[in-house]
Design a protein around this motif. Structure first.
Motif, PDB file in Angstrom:
ATOM      1  N   ALA A  25     -21.765 -16.039  14.272  1.00 26.43           N
ATOM      2  CA  ALA A  25     -22.390 -17.158  13.563  1.00 26.43           C
ATOM      3  C   ALA A  25     -21.451 -17.724  12.499  1.00 26.43           C
ATOM      4  O   ALA A  25     -21.429 -18.930  12.260  1.00 26.43           O
ATOM      5  N   ILE A  26     -20.656 -16.849  11.883  1.00 26.56           N
ATOM      6  CA  ILE A  26     -19.681 -17.315  10.889  1.00 26.56           C
ATOM      7  C   ILE A  26     -18.544 -18.068  11.578  1.00 26.56           C
ATOM      8  O   ILE A  26     -18.115 -19.123  11.122  1.00 26.56           O
ATOM      9  N   ARG A  50     -22.804 -27.093  15.185  1.00 31.88           N
ATOM     10  CA  ARG A  50     -21.997 -28.311  15.017  1.00 31.88           C
ATOM     11  C   ARG A  50     -22.780 -29.438  14.372  1.00 31.88           C
ATOM     12  O   ARG A  50     -22.212 -30.388  13.863  1.00 31.88           O
ATOM     13  N   TYR A  51     -24.082 -29.351  14.420  1.00 28.65           N
ATOM     14  CA  TYR A  51     -24.911 -30.367  13.784  1.00 28.65           C
ATOM     15  C   TYR A  51     -26.231 -29.737  13.356  1.00 28.65           C
ATOM     16  O   TYR A  51     -26.624 -28.697  13.860  1.00 28.65           O
ATOM     17  N   TYR A  52     -26.857 -30.361  12.445  1.00 28.41           N
ATOM     18  CA  TYR A  52     -28.160 -29.912  11.981  1.00 28.41           C
ATOM     19  C   TYR A  52     -29.138 -31.061  12.184  1.00 28.41           C
ATOM     20  O   TYR A  52     -28.805 -32.221  11.995  1.00 28.41           O
TER      21      TYR A  52
END
Length: 154
Positions: free
Chosen positions: A130-131, A136-138
């Motif tokens: 996850a790090i 790439r987008y929220y």
């Protein structure tokens, strides 16, 4: 991030008491298909980790030891060949990275040394992924809002 978010609590962990026998350990590890399990004492304090290798070395180094008489050998008499140090419950995930390279789980204790659970290697790896690969987008859109309307028309 604090490891408490990733903790598998003691009630959900397969572990052994130091007074268990070698036979009990072998049967439990076989049943659950584990290669290692935490060991605790009668007060619930973390003692260490028993591995398949520890059991094999005991068999090899004990003349005349058969599967049948392993029920006479307490875990306290089995030498553990690898030290698996626990971490405190207030540790951070980053503190566990080096452990993950060497063991399947990291034992977690409270400030009195009482075993409270484990963090699995798989959770440590997921955290690292996850790090390394953040989204790439929220979006706050619902799933339906992101799928074309024609899919929902009947």
């Amino acid at each position: 991030m604090n490891i408490a978010f990733f903790l598998l609590p003691k009630k959900d962990v397969i572990y052994l008491n130091i007074n268990s026998t070698m036979r009990q350990a072998m049967e439990r590890m076989k049943f659950h298909r584990y290669t290692s399990v935490p060991i605790i004492d009668n007060e619930g304090k973390y003692v260490g980790v028993l591995t398949e290798g520890d059991l094999l070395w005991k068999m090899k180094n004990t003349p005349g030891l058969t599967f049948m008489n392993t029920k006479k050998i307490p875990l306290s008499e089995i030498e553990r060949h690898t030290s698996h140090n626990p971490v405190q419950v207030d540790a951070q995930m980053e503190d566990l990275f080096s452990y993950a390279a060497e063991q399947n789980f990291v034992s977690v204790v409270d400030d009195k040394g009482i075993f409270i659970g484990i963090v699995r290697r798989s959770e440590i790896i997921r955290y690292c992924l996850a790090i390394l690969n953040p989204p790439r987008y929220y979006t706050t859109a619902t799933i339906k809002d992101r799928i074309p309307d024609e899919i929902f028309s009947y």
